[in-house]
Design an enzyme around this catalytic site. Structure first.
Site, PDB file in Angstrom:
ATOM      1  CG  HIS A 130       0.304   6.285  -0.632  1.00 61.45           C
ATOM      2  ND1 HIS A 130      -0.689   7.046  -1.185  1.00 61.45           N
ATOM      3  CD2 HIS A 130      -0.278   5.568   0.372  1.00 61.45           C
ATOM      4  CE1 HIS A 130      -1.838   6.801  -0.529  1.00 61.45           C
ATOM      5  NE2 HIS A 130      -1.612   5.896   0.400  1.00 61.45           N
ATOM      6  CD  GLU A 138      -5.608   5.314   0.359  1.00 59.68           C
ATOM      7  OE1 GLU A 138      -4.666   6.119   0.560  1.00 59.68           O
ATOM      8  OE2 GLU A 138      -5.718   4.249   0.975  1.00 59.68           O
ATOM      9  CG  HIS A 192      -1.801   1.175   1.344  1.00 55.83           C
ATOM     10  ND1 HIS A 192      -3.124   1.156   0.987  1.00 55.83           N
ATOM     11  CD2 HIS A 192      -1.559   2.445   1.763  1.00 55.83           C
ATOM     12  CE1 HIS A 192      -3.649   2.354   1.186  1.00 55.83           C
ATOM     13  NE2 HIS A 192      -2.720   3.156   1.657  1.00 55.83           N
ATOM     14  CD  GLU A 193       1.347   3.544   3.726  1.00 60.54           C
ATOM     15  OE1 GLU A 193       1.467   4.591   3.057  1.00 60.54           O
ATOM     16  OE2 GLU A 193       0.345   3.303   4.430  1.00 60.54           O
TER      17      GLU A 193
HETATM   18 ZN    ZN Z   1      -3.004   5.239   1.828  1.00 62.87          ZN
END
Ligand code: ZN
Length: 504
Positions: free
Chosen positions: A271, A297, A267-268
């Site tokens: 980003h 996101e 997830h990160e």
């Molecule tokens: Zn996030």
């Protein structure tokens, strides 16, 4: 020839971006390695930087330049970097000048104190310890919303900052559309009597190997760790761009749970890849950042879920994961891991929720924020209201505050408009992925072979390289040829989970 006034505007932007990035490094440090006693001084440092950045970017001089640049802006194509720069700078200037500098400073100081109170409340597992600080956060946030201005709800003031052009009413419409399909889907799964076993993920996974395994995965999908990024551990995972060539991600590790650290990292990294892919020519300007919270996101959820929780990903990655955990994954098959990482079960913690129930967590937080900001709900009643919503949306009761109202870091800094971007991100990820697949139907086969380049390049060209030139709605329209819509995302969820749970 570059316009002289435009050149002066760029110089101020570069200074402001530098100040903000210095604050980002301090923020990262506070959440990773800073000794606890450093908190108050760090709060003052952050407030000072915020004050200088705000003064610089709202100086009357900047306002005069922006006015003077109107004819220049109109003489250029609206899509050009220069016209976009002036347009976005104007928008930000107007918003920033509405908030008095003293309020910015007050907000930074209140946030620093509230973060400490939140940590202490978590330690003691008591919302009451956080409540007084949260009341201050809500009070300051309410005054910021009034200063920014809004027509219908204070939420609109914050949503328009996070997601330019999007309103609370638009979000509520989107939520209703999602609810109409996700609630019956979750119910059908619960009533099917089938459950996907996830014992393969519940074993002893030593922390050091988890970090190494997750780091190998983020490197494989394209997060650049060769001198341009790093990975650390923290309480609440996050990603932060300290510059184009210094992007940092964090995760947390539970030795009895493989998925927590692994999917936080994917997830990160999503980003982080967005931050690393921002256009160099727009660096140190208002356009040299992500287009919105929701767009950001969309990138993290894409790599975490649409890629990381796909069958093809585990065909590729299981043999690699086995290098780090030969015993734990000895008898596992890609299909078994695929099923385990997609187990649907109503849960207490948003960041650990499955794809079917995740947005329900977002919806009720959004409703609580809106009720508090509109004065319909007191902070003192927030804990009980949380329990009511949790029951209503997920059929659960939080056994304590840590797994209830104290779980998210967001309210320790600012109150309002923080959560809708998660659902927008999910929806946009679904729409972008469908468009990328239409262009390159072979992407899933590539993923099964550990090749992520085509998907990565598609995102880099259509999303990352635009920086913040366009508002989120326009970004999605340009990237996919269609307006922002929930259909592709709902189709993806329906297809995937009906098949996994054998529903008709
Ligand atoms: Zn996030």
């Amino acid at each position: 020839m570059v316009h002289e006034t435009y050149r002066k505007l760029l110089e101020v932007m570069a200074e402001v971006v530098d100040l903000n990035r210095a604050a980002a490094v301090l923020h990262w440090d506070r959440l990773t390695y800073m000794p606890a006693a450093g908190a108050m001084a760090r709060g003052e440092q952050t407030a000072t930087l915020a004050r200088i950045a705000h003064l610089r970017s709202t100086s009357p001089e900047v306002g005069a330049w922006l006015e003077a640049l109107r004819p220049y802006e109109e003489s250029l194509g609206a899509d050009s970097d220069e016209a976009s720069m002036i347009r976005v700078a104007h928008r930000l200037y107007e918003k920033a000048t509405r908030i008095p500098t003293e309020l910015i400073v007050e907000q930074a100081l209140v946030a620093a104190a509230a973060h400490e109170a939140w940590l202490k409340a978590r330690e003691e597992n008591r919302f009451e310890v956080f409540r007084p600080a949260l009341e201050q956060v809500v009070d300051v946030s309410g005054r910021v919303a009034s200063a920014l201005g809004y027509v219908n709800s204070p939420m609109d003031a914050f949503i328009d900052v996070a997601e330019p052009g999007i309103t609370a009413a638009f979000c509520e419409g989107l939520f209703a559309e999602l609810r109409a399909e996700l609630v019956p889907l979750a119910r059908a799964i619960a009533e099917s009597g089938r459950q996907l076993p996830d014992s393969v993920l519940r074993n002893h996974f030593p922390a050091e190997q988890q970090l190494a395994c997750g780091t190998a995965a983020v490197r494989a999908i394209g997060f650049d760790l060769d001198g341009r990024g790093r990975v650390d551990t923290t309480v609440h995972p996050f990603a932060i761009g300290c510059s184009l060539d210094d992007v940092r991600i964090t995760t947390r590790i539970r030795p009895d749970d493989f998925g927590n650290c692994f999917f936080s990292l994917l997830h990160e990294a999503g980003h982080g890849m967005y931050e690393q892919g921002l256009p160099r020519r727009l660096d140190r300007t208002v356009l040299g950042e992500g287009a919105s919270g929701g767009l950001h996101e969309s990138q993290s959820r894409l790599w975490e879920n649409l890629v990381g929780r796909s069958q093809e990903f585990w065909q590729y990655f299981l043999p690699r994961a086995r290098e780090f955990f030969p015993q734990q994954f000895a008898g596992a098959t890609p299909d078994a891991v695929y099923r385990a990482v997609n187990r649907v079960t109503p849960s207490l913690i948003r960041t650990e929720a499955d794809e079917v129930t995740y947005n329900l967590h977002v919806m009720f937080r959004f409703e609580l924020e809106k009720a508090v900001l509109e004065g319909r709900l007191a902070v003192a009643d927030l804990r009980d209201a949380w329990q009511d919503k949790l029951r209503q949306y997920l059929g659960l009761t939080a056994p304590d505050d840590l797994r209830g109202v104290l779980q998210d870091i967001h309210w320790s800094g600012h109150f309002g408009g923080a959560f809708q971007s998660y659902t927008l991100g999910n929806v946009i990820a679904g729409q972008l992925y469908a468009a990328a697949l239409a262009d390159h139907p072979e992407i899933p086969e590539d993923i099964a072979r550990g090749q992520f380049g085509k998907l990565f390049d598609w995102m880099r060209t259509r999303i990352h390289e635009c920086g913040a030139k366009f508002a989120p709605g326009e970004m999605v329209q340009r990237a996919t040829g269609k307006p922002l819509q929930a259909r592709p995302y709902l189709d993806y969820l329906g297809r995937k989970f009906r098949s996994l749970y054998g529903l008709s």
